[in-house]
Design a protein around this motif. Structure first.
Motif, PDB file in Angstrom:
ATOM      1  N   GLN A 319       0.832  -1.206   0.000  1.00 10.23           N
ATOM      2  CA  GLN A 319       0.000   0.000   0.000  1.00 10.23           C
ATOM      3  C   GLN A 319       0.870   1.262   0.000  1.00 10.23           C
ATOM      4  OE1 GLN A 319      -2.257   0.478   3.605  1.00 10.23           O
ATOM      5  NE2 GLN A 319      -2.659   2.613   3.058  1.00 10.23           N
ATOM      6  N   HIS A 320       1.900   1.280   0.838  1.00 10.25           N
ATOM      7  CA  HIS A 320       2.770   2.457   0.910  1.00 10.25           C
ATOM      8  C   HIS A 320       3.608   2.624  -0.366  1.00 10.25           C
ATOM      9  CE1 HIS A 320       1.831   3.879   4.878  1.00 10.25           C
ATOM     10  NE2 HIS A 320       1.940   2.657   5.359  1.00 10.25           N
ATOM     11  N   THR A 321       3.989   1.502  -0.981  1.00  9.08           N
ATOM     12  CA  THR A 321       4.734   1.578  -2.242  1.00  9.08           C
ATOM     13  C   THR A 321       3.887   2.278  -3.301  1.00  9.08           C
ATOM     14  OG1 THR A 321       6.001  -0.432  -1.802  1.00  9.08           O
ATOM     15  CG2 THR A 321       5.781   0.213  -4.109  1.00  9.08           C
ATOM     16  N   ARG A 322       2.649   1.840  -3.387  1.00  8.74           N
ATOM     17  CA  ARG A 322       1.745   2.410  -4.397  1.00  8.74           C
ATOM     18  C   ARG A 322       1.553   3.922  -4.157  1.00  8.74           C
ATOM     19  NH1 ARG A 322      -0.107   0.322  -8.543  1.00  8.74           N
ATOM     20  NH2 ARG A 322      -1.656   1.514  -9.664  1.00  8.74           N
ATOM     21  N   GLN A 323       1.319   4.267  -2.904  1.00  9.22           N
ATOM     22  CA  GLN A 323       1.126   5.692  -2.566  1.00  9.22           C
ATOM     23  C   GLN A 323       2.359   6.520  -2.920  1.00  9.22           C
ATOM     24  OE1 GLN A 323       0.088   6.056   1.549  1.00  9.22           O
ATOM     25  NE2 GLN A 323      -2.039   5.473   1.193  1.00  9.22           N
ATOM     26  N   LEU A 324       3.525   5.989  -2.554  1.00  7.39           N
ATOM     27  CA  LEU A 324       4.783   6.695  -2.796  1.00  7.39           C
ATOM     28  C   LEU A 324       4.985   6.937  -4.300  1.00  7.39           C
ATOM     29  CD1 LEU A 324       7.524   7.670  -1.484  1.00  7.39           C
ATOM     30  CD2 LEU A 324       8.422   5.425  -2.114  1.00  7.39           C
ATOM     31  N   LEU A 325       4.774   5.882  -5.088  1.00  4.19           N
ATOM     32  CA  LEU A 325       4.969   6.003  -6.536  1.00  4.19           C
ATOM     33  C   LEU A 325       3.966   6.992  -7.131  1.00  4.19           C
ATOM     34  CD1 LEU A 325       5.620   2.224  -7.304  1.00  4.19           C
ATOM     35  CD2 LEU A 325       7.294   4.061  -7.463  1.00  4.19           C
ATOM     36  N   GLN A 326       2.730   6.953  -6.639  1.00  7.84           N
ATOM     37  CA  GLN A 326       1.711   7.893  -7.138  1.00  7.84           C
ATOM     38  C   GLN A 326       2.080   9.331  -6.795  1.00  7.84           C
ATOM     39  OE1 GLN A 326      -1.784   6.154  -5.409  1.00  7.84           O
ATOM     40  NE2 GLN A 326      -2.303   5.024  -7.276  1.00  7.84           N
ATOM     41  N   GLU A 327       2.637   9.540  -5.621  1.00 13.42           N
ATOM     42  CA  GLU A 327       3.032  10.896  -5.226  1.00 13.42           C
ATOM     43  C   GLU A 327       4.159  11.428  -6.109  1.00 13.42           C
ATOM     44  OE1 GLU A 327       1.946   9.985  -0.592  1.00 13.42           O
ATOM     45  OE2 GLU A 327       3.920  10.861  -1.013  1.00 13.42           O
ATOM     46  N   TYR A 328       5.163  10.580  -6.345  1.00 15.34           N
ATOM     47  CA  TYR A 328       6.261  11.008  -7.224  1.00 15.34           C
ATOM     48  C   TYR A 328       5.746  11.286  -8.640  1.00 15.34           C
ATOM     49  CZ  TYR A 328      10.114  10.258  -3.969  1.00 15.34           C
ATOM     50  OH  TYR A 328      10.994  10.360  -2.916  1.00 15.34           O
ATOM     51  N   ALA A 329       4.842  10.426  -9.106  1.00 12.98           N
ATOM     52  CA  ALA A 329       4.304  10.588 -10.458  1.00 12.98           C
ATOM     53  C   ALA A 329       3.526  11.900 -10.580  1.00 12.98           C
ATOM     54  CB  ALA A 329       3.413   9.403 -10.807  1.00 12.98           C
ATOM     55  N   ALA A 330       2.841  12.285  -9.510  1.00  7.47           N
ATOM     56  CA  ALA A 330       2.055  13.527  -9.531  1.00  7.47           C
ATOM     57  C   ALA A 330       2.967  14.756  -9.556  1.00  7.47           C
ATOM     58  CB  ALA A 330       1.137  13.574  -8.305  1.00  7.47           C
ATOM     59  N   ARG A 331       4.147  14.628  -8.959  1.00  6.03           N
ATOM     60  CA  ARG A 331       5.061  15.778  -8.858  1.00  6.03           C
ATOM     61  C   ARG A 331       5.994  15.911 -10.051  1.00  6.03           C
ATOM     62  NH1 ARG A 331       5.896  14.421  -3.177  1.00  6.03           N
ATOM     63  NH2 ARG A 331       7.962  13.577  -3.541  1.00  6.03           N
ATOM     64  N   ASP A 332       6.327  14.774 -10.702  1.00  2.62           N
ATOM     65  CA  ASP A 332       7.408  14.759 -11.671  1.00  2.62           C
ATOM     66  C   ASP A 332       6.936  14.085 -12.975  1.00  2.62           C
ATOM     67  OD1 ASP A 332       9.644  14.127 -13.173  1.00  2.62           O
ATOM     68  OD2 ASP A 332      10.842  13.418 -11.482  1.00  2.62           O
ATOM     69  N   LEU A 334       8.374  13.337 -15.753  1.00  2.00           N
ATOM     70  CA  LEU A 334       9.249  12.319 -16.318  1.00  2.00           C
ATOM     71  C   LEU A 334       9.127  11.013 -15.523  1.00  2.00           C
ATOM     72  CD1 LEU A 334      11.231  11.709 -18.530  1.00  2.00           C
ATOM     73  CD2 LEU A 334      13.073  12.698 -17.145  1.00  2.00           C
ATOM     74  N   PHE A 335       9.053  11.149 -14.196  1.00  2.00           N
ATOM     75  CA  PHE A 335       8.842   9.973 -13.353  1.00  2.00           C
ATOM     76  C   PHE A 335       7.539   9.292 -13.775  1.00  2.00           C
ATOM     77  CE2 PHE A 335       7.441   7.525  -9.770  1.00  2.00           C
ATOM     78  CZ  PHE A 335       8.579   7.115  -9.107  1.00  2.00           C
ATOM     79  N   ARG A 336       6.521  10.119 -13.986  1.00  6.50           N
ATOM     80  CA  ARG A 336       5.209   9.586 -14.366  1.00  6.50           C
ATOM     81  C   ARG A 336       5.287   8.798 -15.676  1.00  6.50           C
ATOM     82  NH1 ARG A 336       0.595  11.624 -12.692  1.00  6.50           N
ATOM     83  NH2 ARG A 336      -1.250  10.704 -13.535  1.00  6.50           N
ATOM     84  N   ARG A 337       5.998   9.359 -16.651  1.00  4.89           N
ATOM     85  CA  ARG A 337       6.108   8.676 -17.957  1.00  4.89           C
ATOM     86  C   ARG A 337       6.794   7.323 -17.816  1.00  4.89           C
ATOM     87  NH1 ARG A 337       9.397  12.174 -21.454  1.00  4.89           N
ATOM     88  NH2 ARG A 337       9.560  10.364 -22.763  1.00  4.89           N
ATOM     89  N   VAL A 338       7.903   7.312 -17.057  1.00  3.35           N
ATOM     90  CA  VAL A 338       8.657   6.048 -16.924  1.00  3.35           C
ATOM     91  C   VAL A 338       7.831   5.031 -16.134  1.00  3.35           C
ATOM     92  CG1 VAL A 338      10.752   4.964 -16.014  1.00  3.35           C
ATOM     93  CG2 VAL A 338      10.882   7.232 -17.069  1.00  3.35           C
ATOM     94  N   TRP A 339       7.249   5.485 -15.033  1.00  2.00           N
ATOM     95  CA  TRP A 339       6.488   4.559 -14.195  1.00  2.00           C
ATOM     96  C   TRP A 339       5.262   4.023 -14.938  1.00  2.00           C
ATOM     97  CZ3 TRP A 339       2.026   5.376 -10.573  1.00  2.00           C
ATOM     98  CH2 TRP A 339       1.797   4.227  -9.792  1.00  2.00           C
ATOM     99  N   GLU A 340       4.568   4.909 -15.651  1.00  2.00           N
ATOM    100  CA  GLU A 340       3.397   4.454 -16.407  1.00  2.00           C
ATOM    101  C   GLU A 340       3.795   3.484 -17.514  1.00  2.00           C
ATOM    102  OE1 GLU A 340       0.194   8.039 -15.579  1.00  2.00           O
ATOM    103  OE2 GLU A 340       1.123   7.911 -17.563  1.00  2.00           O
ATOM    104  N   SER A 341       4.946   3.750 -18.133  1.00  2.00           N
ATOM    105  CA  SER A 341       5.437   2.823 -19.157  1.00  2.00           C
ATOM    106  C   SER A 341       5.675   1.445 -18.539  1.00  2.00           C
ATOM    107  CB  SER A 341       6.739   3.378 -19.758  1.00  2.00           C
ATOM    108  OG  SER A 341       7.388   2.387 -20.528  1.00  2.00           O
ATOM    109  N   GLN A 342       6.288   1.432 -17.355  1.00  3.14           N
ATOM    110  CA  GLN A 342       6.539   0.152 -16.671  1.00  3.14           C
ATOM    111  C   GLN A 342       5.227  -0.520 -16.272  1.00  3.14           C
ATOM    112  OE1 GLN A 342       9.220   1.219 -13.430  1.00  3.14           O
ATOM    113  NE2 GLN A 342      11.009   0.800 -14.703  1.00  3.14           N
ATOM    114  N   GLN A 343       4.312   0.270 -15.753  1.00  5.73           N
ATOM    115  CA  GLN A 343       3.036  -0.286 -15.305  1.00  5.73           C
ATOM    116  C   GLN A 343       2.251  -0.907 -16.454  1.00  5.73           C
ATOM    117  OE1 GLN A 343       3.491  -0.397 -11.879  1.00  5.73           O
ATOM    118  NE2 GLN A 343       1.295  -0.084 -11.867  1.00  5.73           N
ATOM    119  N   ARG A 344       2.207  -0.172 -17.566  1.00  2.00           N
ATOM    120  CA  ARG A 344       1.479  -0.681 -18.744  1.00  2.00           C
ATOM    121  C   ARG A 344       2.100  -1.986 -19.224  1.00  2.00           C
ATOM    122  NH1 ARG A 344       1.386   4.687 -20.505  1.00  2.00           N
ATOM    123  NH2 ARG A 344       3.209   4.309 -21.828  1.00  2.00           N
ATOM    124  N   PHE A 345       3.447  -1.994 -19.253  1.00  2.00           N
ATOM    125  CA  PHE A 345       4.131  -3.188 -19.745  1.00  2.00           C
ATOM    126  C   PHE A 345       3.908  -4.362 -18.790  1.00  2.00           C
ATOM    127  CE2 PHE A 345       7.541  -6.077 -20.744  1.00  2.00           C
ATOM    128  CZ  PHE A 345       7.553  -6.027 -22.127  1.00  2.00           C
TER     129      PHE A 345
END
Ligand code: CA
Length: 364
Positions: A319-332, A334-345
């Motif tokens: 749960q905390h991992t997911r929250q942390l990643l979502q917070e970084y994605a909301a702020r950054d 480029l982080f969002r693009r990379v993380w979303e690319s990983q998530q989709r894959f």
């Protein structure tokens, strides 16, 4: 050079960013084949001297380059014992003190958090899924985009596979047991543990045993049986937990981009090919050494208890991992693009993993 050829020669990562530059260079720089062009590079590692598995990668790289080039491309490997800056590798390669480094991308989380996504992600992809993402899911291109901004190129350097959750001096029975616990753990995993009340600490490999012995830290996550027994943690801590935070930790070859561009094209090809070859060997070596390490653990150190974290703890970590990643994605972005690319894959890849590898383990 066509994309398919680049992939075959393992040059997609560099070429994706440098494609145009490389084509220009091919014409601008005369071929080094049969000529007297000589190049001497220096590589800095983040590891103590003669560190098994970790340092063998860049050492083999140096041997390969020398042979492939007929002695015209030589590489000097300096451990952290020599340059004294295990976490200074990024800056030393960026400023050209060294042309290359052998390290891990998540050590540069303080530069840009997105960099840690190129090592591994808690609860993320396994080794095969991650390699597929790097080569066929856009990962290499994204990695060059992130490091290219700093005048660097980044290449795969071998994968540890699933890492263990760490050595603890006392049993973890609930989430509360993490409160105030000083744990050596880098990357996003450390931040997740902080949300459970732990105090994550990053220390170089050479200081870990003493820190655990002198109770500067209460627990240490390092790698897995392949390496951990050599560190001696089993003499101090008897609880060895299964992993969650580094399901596929990829090491990193960092290369100064300008130095790379100045290489004759055949030396560029030798370097990229030899990096990928030694990366593959390192991945295999980690697996083989883990097999040996686990055997040694079971026979020589039967007092060590190999445990899973309780379900409640795993659920909280997730749960905390997911929250942390979502917070970084909301702020950054480029982080969002990379993380979303990983998530989709991962979403698509896991369906295949489930009916192939995962199913197979249930019937063997
Ligand atoms: Ca680790």
């Amino acid at each position: 050079m066509k994309r398919r050829e680049l992939l075959r020669y393992g040059m997609l990562g560099a070429a994706a960013t440098l494609g145009w530059a490389c084509r220009q260079r091919t014409e601008a720089i005369p071929s080094a084949a049969g000529s007297a062009v000589r190049v001497h590079w220096r590589l800095a590692t983040s590891w103590p001297p003669n560190f098994p598995v970790f340092e063998e990668g860049p050492r083999r790289l140096a041997e390969r380059l020398e042979k492939m080039s007929g002695g015209r491309f030589t590489l000097e490997v300096d451990s952290a014992g020599k340059h004294k800056a295990p976490f200074g590798v990024f800056d030393m390669v960026r400023n050209g003190t060294y042309q290359m480094g052998h390290t891990a991308a998540y050590y540069w989380k303080g530069k840009e958090v997105v960099m840690s996504l190129f090592t591994t992600v808690p609860f993320g992809m396994n080794v095969l899924e991650q390699y597929a993402w790097f080569f066929y899911g856009g990962g290499m291109e994204l990695m060059q985009e992130v490091f290219g901004k700093h005048g660097l190129l980044s290449f795969l350097a071998g994968n540890t596979g699933v890492q263990m959750g760490g050595w603890f001096r006392r049993e973890i029975r609930s989430v509360q047991d993490f409160r105030g616990l000083k744990v050596r753990i880098p990357g996003l995993g450390g931040e997740v543990l902080a949300r459970l009340g732990a105090e994550p600490i990053i220390l170089p490999a050479g200081e870990l045993y003493t820190a655990l012995e002198k109770r500067v830290i209460d627990a240490v996550e390092w790698v897995s049986p392949a390496i951990d027994l050599m560190m001696g943690f089993q003499e101090i801590a008897e609880y060895y937990y299964l992993g969650w935070h580094e399901p596929a930790a990829e090491l990193q070859y960092l290369v100064n981009k300008r130095s790379f561009e100045e290489l004759p094209p055949e030396f560029q090809a030798m370097l990229v090919t030899a990096m990928h070859e030694t990366a593959l060997e390192t991945t295999a070596e980690f697996f083989a050494r883990n097999v040996e390490g686990l055997e040694a653990l079971r026979t020589k150190y039967p007092h060590v208890k190999i445990l899973r974290f309780p379900d409640e703890v795993v659920a909280a970590l997730k749960q905390h991992t997911r929250q942390l990643l979502q917070e970084y994605a909301a702020r950054d972005p480029l982080f969002r693009r990379v993380w979303e690319s990983q998530q989709r894959f991962l979403e698509r890849a896991r369906r295949w993993t489930e009916i192939s590898e995962q199913y197979y383990f249930t019937i063997r």
